[in-house]
Design an enzyme around this catalytic site. Structure first.
Site, PDB file in Angstrom:
ATOM      1  N   ASP A   1      -4.661  37.448   3.445  1.00 24.15           N
ATOM      2  CA  ASP A   1      -6.229  37.099   3.494  1.00 24.15           C
ATOM      3  C   ASP A   1      -7.438  37.803   3.946  1.00 24.15           C
ATOM      4  OD1 ASP A   1      -4.986  35.067   2.809  1.00 24.15           O
ATOM      5  OD2 ASP A   1      -5.479  33.647   4.445  1.00 24.15           O
TER       6      ASP A   1
ATOM      7  N   PHE B   1      -7.997  40.938   1.362  1.00 22.16           N
ATOM      8  CA  PHE B   1      -8.512  40.386   0.571  1.00 22.16           C
ATOM      9  C   PHE B   1      -9.983  39.969   0.830  1.00 22.16           C
ATOM     10  CE2 PHE B   1     -10.601  37.036  -2.000  1.00 22.16           C
ATOM     11  CZ  PHE B   1     -10.012  37.270  -3.180  1.00 22.16           C
ATOM     12  N   ASN B   2     -10.389  40.185   2.146  1.00 23.11           N
ATOM     13  CA  ASN B   2     -11.960  40.271   1.974  1.00 23.11           C
ATOM     14  C   ASN B   2     -12.485  41.174   2.422  1.00 23.11           C
ATOM     15  OD1 ASN B   2     -13.864  40.215   5.038  1.00 23.11           O
ATOM     16  ND2 ASN B   2     -14.329  37.556   4.163  1.00 23.11           N
ATOM     17  N   GLU B   3     -11.588  42.514   2.700  1.00 23.89           N
ATOM     18  CA  GLU B   3     -12.238  44.216   3.107  1.00 23.89           C
ATOM     19  C   GLU B   3     -12.639  43.680   1.654  1.00 23.89           C
ATOM     20  OE1 GLU B   3     -10.171  47.685   3.199  1.00 23.89           O
ATOM     21  OE2 GLU B   3      -9.914  46.415   4.857  1.00 23.89           O
TER      22      GLU B   3
END
Length: 587
Positions: free
Chosen positions: A225, A228-230
């Protein structure tokens, strides 16, 4: 009726599209009649008996004797070299594992197979058909490909893929190698970047021009997660222009008003940029997003402007992290193969995205806002302390969260804070009243009616016109769940009936309480069909925006597993801002 050769028949059924039939041999089954219908393939064993079936030691081997496979579940068909086709397995145990073999010309149909016990878990099935005539095999490959062409419009053809080699247990590269053949068979071109440092994917996404991104149908994260946030933040940092989140008048005054501020980029906290490069639009018109029009690649709503590279563009995740809550909530399974199949089949689901803006006053009394984005969760207090503590034990892999969580739980720290959230209308969503034991949970799933409803969210709310609910005191944690956040430690998630695309977040405030009571809350989170919100020290608000101010000793914020220090922030939700390669969980 027209006969083609000795066993191929073309037949018009009821004036509909012609059906192609052939007598073929299916590996480990035997002779079957294969039919090409308007919506897929079907086959049936020509004959079977108790002494001539693909059963070995009472275990059924190979494909079923009769089945239907929809074109929407087929991702590739390929002609292969002449080779062995096992006609069937005899009942003799001595020859059970071998069986009779024929040399034939062959083609393989690659499709999705769903687990009967876990419908959300998908596997890659291969159906190996054989025939003595190579032209018959070629004809079937051509006809299936022609039928699949109607399914290809929304399927990806070219993808940019980031692989985090140290994600989770350090198996990011191995995870990609496991699923890469699926993309190859589906004729999906891939450009793979294995990241070399923290922030590598963010930098690439931020500096990649829209013209360069247009050659791709999407960007994938092979990781967790946080990774993916990056990628999400790198993608949105230069492409999304949005008004500041709505806020009460006293909050606006406390940060000096909302006009004419320079804005930091989401990761570079100390460098300011021109207004054109800012992820925020300095404007008092505090709009909130609405649902993107069907087939429209641009996302605009008042003061929000967002242009995606092309209509097919989506983000995606191949799970290789420590928690993988986003994947579990969007596919129903924490499984790389399942996620890869969702991607090559072109599945699509709209995701709400939370925008979190930190307000900071510099040493020169200048107010600097800094925006970050989250797809699943933003948490403070317990959640922030765990992410801070876990950074010391990365060498432990996913177990570091259990170890760090135990240490933070034993410290039992609470923090002084003031929170305000935007009140929503009663018809927009209801929360169980205090003391109510159970409520009817409407779980987000495929083709969710709540997420697809056009009435959710009010695009014209202004901060000064809205009613704000306020809470002030000491809190063990403050959590904002944008989706349910199901994971192996919390099977129902933080909020079981949170939705992927309804335009709301769930604000969960855990007031200071004895450690034993907090443990009961955590145990309810870890329990299937638990009720972690049914405690007097828990406040639960469904909202579209909130503000937060801390005082005294502070924790940090945890955004999708990434740390974000902030003493004062405002947040809002953009409804279905991005599309993900997924269909939503089936169950």
């Amino acid at each position: 009726m027209e006969r083609n050769g000795d066993d191929s028949i073309r037949d018009a059924v009821g004036g509909q599209e012609p059906v192609l039939r052939s007598s073929l041999f299916l590996d480990h089954v035997g002779e079957v009649i294969l039919c090409l219908n308007s919506d897929g393939l079907s086959w049936k064993l020509v004959q079977s008996s108790d002494t001539d079936r693909n059963i070995c030691f009472r275990i059924k081997l190979g494909p079923p004797d009769a089945a239907d496979v929809k074109f929407s579940d087929i991702y590739a068909v390929e002609l292969i070299d002449q080779g062995v086709v096992h006609r069937s397995n005899p009942s003799s145990p001595a020859r059970c594992l071998l069986g009779p073999e024929w040399q034939m010309h062959r083609f393989i149909v690659h499709a999705v197979q769903r687990s009967k016990s876990q419908p959300s878990l998908w596997t890659a099935a291969m159906y190996n058909f054989g025939h003595k005539d190579p032209q018959t095999c070629q004809m079937w490959v051509d006809r299936i490909n022609a039928s699949l062409s109607r399914e290809m419009e929304d399927r990806p053809k070219n993808l940019l893929i980031f692989v985090h080699p140290m994600s989770g247990k350090g198996n990011g590269c191995q995870t990609w190698e496991t699923v890469a053949p699926i993309f190859s068979r589906a004729n999906v071109q891939t450009k793979v970047i294995v990241t070399e440092r923290a922030g590598h994917a963010f930098d690439v996404m931020r500096t990649t021009t829209d013209e360069e991104l247009r050659q791709y149908d999407g960007v994938l994260a092979v990781g967790g997660d946080g990774f993916f946030n990056e990628i999400l933040n790198g993608f949105l940092s230069t492409r999304l222009k949005a008004a500041y989140p709505p806020a009460p008048a006293d909050f606006v005054q406390s940060v000096g008003g909302y006009n004419d501020f320079s804005v930091d980029e989401p990761v570079a906290d100390t460098s300011s940029h021109d207004e054109d490069d800012s992820p925020l639009i300095p404007n008092n018109a505090l709009g909130i997003s609405t649902l993107r029009a069907e087939g429209d690649s641009s996302y605009t709503d008042g003061d929000l402007k967002f242009l995606v590279p092309n209509e097919r563009f989506r983000l995606g995740i191949i799970p290789a992290g420590s928690t993988d809550a986003i994947v579990i909530c969007t596919t129903g399974a924490r499984d790389p193969i399942t996620s890869a199949l969702h991607i090559v089949l072109g599945k699509r689901v709209g995701l709400d995205i939370g925008q979190i803006v930190r307000w900071r006053i510099t040493s020169t009394s200048k107010v600097e806002p800094c925006a970050r984005y989250a797809a699943s969760f933003a948490g403070y207090g317990f959640y922030g302390d765990v992410i801070t503590e876990s950074e010391k034990y990365r060498w432990m892999g996913p177990k570091r969260y259990d170890y760090s969580g135990t240490k933070v739980f034993m410290r039992h720290r609470s923090y002084e804070a003031e929170i305000a959230c935007l009140e929503i209308k009663a018809q927009e969503g209801t929360i169980p009243s205090e003391g109510q034991k159970k409520c009817r949970r409407v779980i987000c799933r495929v083709d969710c009616k709540i997420c697809n409803a056009k009435t959710a969210g009010d695009p014209n709310v202004r901060g000064r016109e809205a009613n704000w609910l306020r809470s002030k005191g000491r809190y063990l944690s403050v959590g904002a769940a944008i989706m349910a956040n199901r994971n192996e430690r919390a099977p129902d998630g933080l909020v079981a009936d949170a939705h992927l695309g309804d335009g709301f977040l769930h604000l969960i405030l855990i007031k200071d309480c004895p450690r034993a009571l907090y443990l009961l809350h955590l145990l309810q989170l870890a329990k299937k069909d638990g009720n972690p919100l049914n405690f007097e020290f828990v406040e639960h608000h469904k909202t579209r925006a909130f503000t937060f101010k801390s005082s005294g000793n502070s924790s940090i914020w945890n955004l999708d597993g990434e740390p974000f220090p902030a003493h004062q922030l405002s947040a809002q939700v953009f409804r279905r801002l991005v599309s993900l390669f997924a269909s939503g969980p089936l169950v």
